[in-house]
Design an enzyme around this catalytic site. Structure first.
Site, PDB file in Angstrom:
ATOM      1  N   TYR A   1     -55.087 -70.390  -4.655  1.00 52.24           N
ATOM      2  CA  TYR A   1     -56.334 -69.791  -5.141  1.00 52.24           C
ATOM      3  C   TYR A   1     -56.705 -68.604  -4.249  1.00 52.24           C
ATOM      4  O   TYR A   1     -57.732 -68.575  -3.601  1.00 52.24           O
ATOM      5  CB  TYR A   1     -57.441 -70.855  -5.135  1.00 52.24           C
ATOM      6  CG  TYR A   1     -58.605 -70.538  -6.041  1.00 52.24           C
ATOM      7  CD1 TYR A   1     -58.472 -70.543  -7.419  1.00 52.24           C
ATOM      8  CD2 TYR A   1     -59.859 -70.241  -5.507  1.00 52.24           C
ATOM      9  CE1 TYR A   1     -59.543 -70.261  -8.248  1.00 52.24           C
ATOM     10  CE2 TYR A   1     -60.948 -69.960  -6.326  1.00 52.24           C
ATOM     11  CZ  TYR A   1     -60.769 -69.970  -7.699  1.00 52.24           C
ATOM     12  OH  TYR A   1     -61.837 -69.687  -8.523  1.00 52.24           O
TER      13      TYR A   1
ATOM     14  N   ASP B   1     -45.387 -64.799  -1.346  1.00 54.14           N
ATOM     15  CA  ASP B   1     -43.956 -64.901  -1.682  1.00 54.14           C
ATOM     16  C   ASP B   1     -43.149 -65.598  -0.592  1.00 54.14           C
ATOM     17  O   ASP B   1     -42.238 -66.360  -0.887  1.00 54.14           O
ATOM     18  CB  ASP B   1     -43.396 -63.495  -1.946  1.00 54.14           C
ATOM     19  CG  ASP B   1     -44.060 -62.870  -3.151  1.00 54.14           C
ATOM     20  OD1 ASP B   1     -43.953 -63.436  -4.245  1.00 54.14           O
ATOM     21  OD2 ASP B   1     -44.740 -61.830  -2.985  1.00 54.14           O
ATOM     22  N   GLU B   2     -43.519 -65.344   0.671  1.00 59.95           N
ATOM     23  CA  GLU B   2     -42.703 -65.885   1.762  1.00 59.95           C
ATOM     24  C   GLU B   2     -42.873 -67.388   1.938  1.00 59.95           C
ATOM     25  O   GLU B   2     -42.040 -68.023   2.580  1.00 59.95           O
ATOM     26  CB  GLU B   2     -42.948 -65.116   3.072  1.00 59.95           C
ATOM     27  CG  GLU B   2     -44.343 -65.115   3.622  1.00 59.95           C
ATOM     28  CD  GLU B   2     -45.286 -64.098   2.967  1.00 59.95           C
ATOM     29  OE1 GLU B   2     -44.944 -63.521   1.920  1.00 59.95           O
ATOM     30  OE2 GLU B   2     -46.388 -63.912   3.511  1.00 59.95           O
TER      31      GLU B   2
ATOM     32  N   HIS C   1     -44.646 -62.271  -9.399  1.00 57.76           N
ATOM     33  CA  HIS C   1     -43.728 -61.294  -8.806  1.00 57.76           C
ATOM     34  C   HIS C   1     -42.343 -61.943  -8.821  1.00 57.76           C
ATOM     35  O   HIS C   1     -42.220 -63.140  -8.536  1.00 57.76           O
ATOM     36  CB  HIS C   1     -44.188 -60.972  -7.382  1.00 57.76           C
ATOM     37  CG  HIS C   1     -43.353 -59.959  -6.650  1.00 57.76           C
ATOM     38  ND1 HIS C   1     -42.658 -58.948  -7.286  1.00 57.76           N
ATOM     39  CD2 HIS C   1     -43.115 -59.789  -5.317  1.00 57.76           C
ATOM     40  CE1 HIS C   1     -42.031 -58.206  -6.378  1.00 57.76           C
ATOM     41  NE2 HIS C   1     -42.287 -58.700  -5.180  1.00 57.76           N
TER      42      HIS C   1
ATOM     43  N   GLY D   1     -55.632 -58.531  -7.318  1.00 58.46           N
ATOM     44  CA  GLY D   1     -56.370 -59.606  -7.977  1.00 58.46           C
ATOM     45  C   GLY D   1     -57.833 -59.274  -8.250  1.00 58.46           C
ATOM     46  O   GLY D   1     -58.359 -59.556  -9.324  1.00 58.46           O
TER      47      GLY D   1
ATOM     48  N   GLU E   1     -43.541 -49.768  -2.834  1.00 56.67           N
ATOM     49  CA  GLU E   1     -43.926 -50.150  -1.466  1.00 56.67           C
ATOM     50  C   GLU E   1     -43.080 -49.445  -0.400  1.00 56.67           C
ATOM     51  O   GLU E   1     -43.543 -49.240   0.722  1.00 56.67           O
ATOM     52  CB  GLU E   1     -43.796 -51.669  -1.308  1.00 56.67           C
ATOM     53  CG  GLU E   1     -44.859 -52.421  -2.111  1.00 56.67           C
ATOM     54  CD  GLU E   1     -44.553 -53.893  -2.325  1.00 56.67           C
ATOM     55  OE1 GLU E   1     -45.350 -54.559  -3.003  1.00 56.67           O
ATOM     56  OE2 GLU E   1     -43.514 -54.379  -1.848  1.00 56.67           O
TER      57      GLU E   1
ATOM     58  N   GLU F   1     -61.874 -35.468   4.503  1.00 56.59           N
ATOM     59  CA  GLU F   1     -61.103 -34.585   3.634  1.00 56.59           C
ATOM     60  C   GLU F   1     -59.845 -35.276   3.102  1.00 56.59           C
ATOM     61  O   GLU F   1     -59.500 -35.166   1.931  1.00 56.59           O
ATOM     62  CB  GLU F   1     -60.715 -33.306   4.395  1.00 56.59           C
ATOM     63  CG  GLU F   1     -59.942 -32.297   3.567  1.00 56.59           C
ATOM     64  CD  GLU F   1     -60.672 -31.931   2.275  1.00 56.59           C
ATOM     65  OE1 GLU F   1     -61.910 -31.763   2.288  1.00 56.59           O
ATOM     66  OE2 GLU F   1     -59.980 -31.830   1.229  1.00 56.59           O
TER      67      GLU F   1
ATOM     68  N   GLU G   1     -62.172 -39.519  -2.935  1.00 55.78           N
ATOM     69  CA  GLU G   1     -61.799 -38.572  -3.991  1.00 55.78           C
ATOM     70  C   GLU G   1     -60.351 -38.804  -4.441  1.00 55.78           C
ATOM     71  O   GLU G   1     -60.040 -38.771  -5.633  1.00 55.78           O
ATOM     72  CB  GLU G   1     -61.965 -37.121  -3.488  1.00 55.78           C
ATOM     73  CG  GLU G   1     -61.683 -36.095  -4.578  1.00 55.78           C
ATOM     74  CD  GLU G   1     -61.579 -34.660  -4.048  1.00 55.78           C
ATOM     75  OE1 GLU G   1     -61.320 -34.479  -2.838  1.00 55.78           O
ATOM     76  OE2 GLU G   1     -61.755 -33.730  -4.853  1.00 55.78           O
TER      77      GLU G   1
HETATM   78  P1  NDP Z   1     -52.550 -64.798  -1.204  1.00 57.50           P
HETATM   79  O1  NDP Z   1     -52.095 -64.235   0.094  1.00 57.50           O
HETATM   80  O2  NDP Z   1     -53.886 -64.414  -1.684  1.00 57.50           O
HETATM   81  O3  NDP Z   1     -52.422 -66.390  -1.060  1.00 57.50           O
HETATM   82  C1  NDP Z   1     -52.547 -67.230  -2.173  1.00 57.50           C
HETATM   83  C2  NDP Z   1     -52.940 -68.627  -1.747  1.00 57.50           C
HETATM   84  O4  NDP Z   1     -51.869 -69.265  -1.041  1.00 57.50           O
HETATM   85  C3  NDP Z   1     -54.171 -68.687  -0.845  1.00 57.50           C
HETATM   86  O5  NDP Z   1     -55.023 -69.660  -1.367  1.00 57.50           O
HETATM   87  C4  NDP Z   1     -53.575 -69.101   0.473  1.00 57.50           C
HETATM   88  O6  NDP Z   1     -54.474 -69.840   1.244  1.00 57.50           O
HETATM   89  C5  NDP Z   1     -52.425 -69.986   0.056  1.00 57.50           C
HETATM   90  N1  NDP Z   1     -51.444 -70.166   1.131  1.00 57.50           N
HETATM   91  C6  NDP Z   1     -51.172 -69.352   2.178  1.00 57.50           C
HETATM   92  N2  NDP Z   1     -50.191 -69.874   2.965  1.00 57.50           N
HETATM   93  C7  NDP Z   1     -49.867 -71.050   2.402  1.00 57.50           C
HETATM   94  C8  NDP Z   1     -48.947 -72.059   2.754  1.00 57.50           C
HETATM   95  N3  NDP Z   1     -48.143 -71.960   3.835  1.00 57.50           N
HETATM   96  N4  NDP Z   1     -48.862 -73.156   1.967  1.00 57.50           N
HETATM   97  C9  NDP Z   1     -49.646 -73.282   0.870  1.00 57.50           C
HETATM   98  N5  NDP Z   1     -50.547 -72.364   0.502  1.00 57.50           N
HETATM   99  C10 NDP Z   1     -50.660 -71.254   1.242  1.00 57.50           C
HETATM  100  O7  NDP Z   1     -51.454 -64.467  -2.333  1.00 57.50           O
HETATM  101  P2  NDP Z   1     -51.515 -63.326  -3.456  1.00 57.50           P
HETATM  102  O8  NDP Z   1     -52.463 -63.743  -4.514  1.00 57.50           O
HETATM  103  O9  NDP Z   1     -51.658 -61.992  -2.833  1.00 57.50           O
HETATM  104  O10 NDP Z   1     -50.026 -63.391  -4.037  1.00 57.50           O
HETATM  105  C11 NDP Z   1     -49.644 -64.428  -4.943  1.00 57.50           C
HETATM  106  C12 NDP Z   1     -48.501 -63.908  -5.804  1.00 57.50           C
HETATM  107  O11 NDP Z   1     -48.984 -62.829  -6.600  1.00 57.50           O
HETATM  108  C13 NDP Z   1     -47.317 -63.359  -5.018  1.00 57.50           C
HETATM  109  O12 NDP Z   1     -46.147 -63.679  -5.730  1.00 57.50           O
HETATM  110  C14 NDP Z   1     -47.552 -61.850  -5.026  1.00 57.50           C
HETATM  111  O13 NDP Z   1     -46.371 -61.095  -4.886  1.00 57.50           O
HETATM  112  C15 NDP Z   1     -48.137 -61.691  -6.419  1.00 57.50           C
HETATM  113  N6  NDP Z   1     -48.939 -60.490  -6.627  1.00 57.50           N
HETATM  114  C16 NDP Z   1     -49.988 -60.241  -5.768  1.00 57.50           C
HETATM  115  C17 NDP Z   1     -50.811 -59.162  -5.989  1.00 57.50           C
HETATM  116  C18 NDP Z   1     -52.078 -59.030  -5.184  1.00 57.50           C
HETATM  117  O14 NDP Z   1     -53.086 -58.616  -5.766  1.00 57.50           O
HETATM  118  N7  NDP Z   1     -52.110 -59.373  -3.894  1.00 57.50           N
HETATM  119  C19 NDP Z   1     -50.530 -58.176  -7.063  1.00 57.50           C
HETATM  120  C20 NDP Z   1     -49.503 -58.606  -7.980  1.00 57.50           C
HETATM  121  C21 NDP Z   1     -48.716 -59.710  -7.725  1.00 57.50           C
HETATM  122  P3  NDP Z   1     -55.420 -69.055   2.306  1.00 57.50           P
HETATM  123  O15 NDP Z   1     -56.430 -68.339   1.485  1.00 57.50           O
HETATM  124  O16 NDP Z   1     -55.971 -70.109   3.151  1.00 57.50           O
HETATM  125  O17 NDP Z   1     -54.507 -68.111   3.068  1.00 57.50           O
END
Ligand code: NDP
Length: 329
Positions: A25, A82-83, A107, A133, A194, A225, A231
């Site tokens: 979440y 992702d990691e 992703h 998001g 990226e 600027e 801008e």
């Molecule tokens: P976030 O970094 O927001 O993390 C998502 C959730 O994972 C958080 O609730 C986080 O908890 C939880 N989390 C972190 N570490 C762990 C762990 N070790 N075990 C279990 N849960 C964990 O992720 P994103 O939403 O940025 O990315 C999610 C996916 O969406 C990825 O595949 C990304 O590539 C893709 N994506 C992301 C975009 C973006 O807007 N960032 C854009 C398009 C695609 P906590 O909050 O406590 O860290």
């Protein structure tokens, strides 16, 4: 020929009887979960017990451990960083993947480079917003949406495409357009932005800041600027809405002439060699292997690069500027 799907191509009723488990979440998880719930889809959340878990509860979702949510859901969105996905998938999600469930990824990274391999007996869907998001949610709220790259990557049930389209509709993407691409294309294009576009911009800002301040310009004025006024953000928005070239007349003639006449000087066609090299490193998995190694070693290079970035005097100048000018766009 590219295929783009809109509202009439998708039917939310194909999700009747399905429970969507949003695992993670965070940035995407919160936005997509709220959008789908507002689209009258049944959504539950799975998260580790942390602030995000609490937030899901506060937002009114039934929130569970990741393992419980994976068990309860028929369609499982894996919206974790992702990691961390491969380990969490193996330990907490895979054991609950019964026949015909669906996995959804925002992703393609782990699928494309083989760090995570779903079993054959489930659908695998890519639903990848081209937007952070926060705006996936804000745009939905405004009655529009963020475009997505999507596909039915693995179709076990014969329903993967209709499920994917309904989910795209649920998060608001078909309001603007859901573009069908492969997992490979989404992953590689995402990394290209990226590895080339983002660094071109940030490096241009940093080098310009260093040279201009060395040459006696006021640091705060340089920042305002270069990018701090917002801008640039508005110009790139106009590039998206109106067109890269079509937006030119919004600038003065002097500005247009300056932009066009310096374009080839600052980046000649010779840069295509570097662009090709960067794309090859993505395609051959060179970057993915390097990043895996970096994670395994505890992020030594990443930490060093971040430290260097945070120590740059531009950060101090930004702090001083923010005390004087409050940008709210
Ligand atoms: P976030 O970094 O927001 O993390 C998502 C959730 O994972 C958080 O609730 C986080 O908890 C939880 N989390 C972190 N570490 C762990 C762990 N070790 N075990 C279990 N849960 C964990 O992720 P994103 O939403 O940025 O990315 C999610 C996916 O969406 C990825 O595949 C990304 O590539 C893709 N994506 C992301 C975009 C973006 O807007 N960032 C854009 C398009 C695609 P906590 O909050 O406590 O860290």
């Amino acid at each position: 020929m590219v295929r783009v799907y809109h509202e009439d191509d998708a039917d939310l009723s194909v999700l009747d009887g399905e429970t969507i488990s949003v695992i993670g979440y965070g940035n995407q998880g919160r936005a997509q979960a709220l959008n789908m719930r507002d689209s009258r889809i049944k959504v539950i959340v799975g998260n580790i017990p942390d602030e995000s878990f609490k937030r899901a509860k506060e937002d009114g979702f039934d929130a569970y451990t990741i393992s419980e949510a994976a068990e309860k859901g028929s369609i499982i969105f894996i919206l974790l960083p992702d990691e961390v996905q491969p380990k969490v998938f193996e330990e907490d999600i895979e054991p609950h993947l019964t026949l015909g469930k669906a996995l959804v990824f925002a992703h393609g990274y782990n699928l494309h480079y083989g760090f995570l391999s779903p079993p054959k007996e489930v659908d695998v869907i890519l639903l990848a917003p081209r937007m952070v998001g926060k705006f996936v949610r804000e745009l939905y709220d405004k009655g529009t949406g963020a475009p997505v790259f999507f596909c039915a990557h693995q179709d076990f049930t014969g329903r993967a495409m209709e499920r994917a389209l309904a989910l795209a509709k649920g998060i608001g993407a078909t309001r603007v357009g859901a573009m069908e691409v492969t997992v490979a294309e989404e992953t590689e294009l995402d990394h290209f932005s990226e590895h080339f576009i983002a660094p071109v911009l940030s490096r241009a800002f940093i080098l310009s800041y260093e040279v201009l301040t060395e040459m006696g310009y006021t640091p705060e004025a340089v920042l305002l600027e270069l990018y701090a006024s917002g801008e640039m953000g508005e110009v790139t928005k106009s590039m998206a809405v109106d067109g890269l070239v079509v937006q030119l007349p919004f600038h003065s003639k002097t500005s247009q002439y300056g932009q066009l006449t310096y374009a080839d000087r600052v980046m000649s066609d010779d840069s295509k060699g570097l662009i090709r090299q960067i794309v090859r490193e993505i395609q051959e998995g060179t970057f993915a292997r390097e990043w895996q190694m970096e994670q395994r070693l505890g992020y030594p290079v990443f930490k060093k690069l971040l430290e260097r970035a945070y120590q740059h005097p531009i950060n101090e100048a930004e702090r001083r500027l923010k005390e004087k000018i409050h940008i709210d766009i």
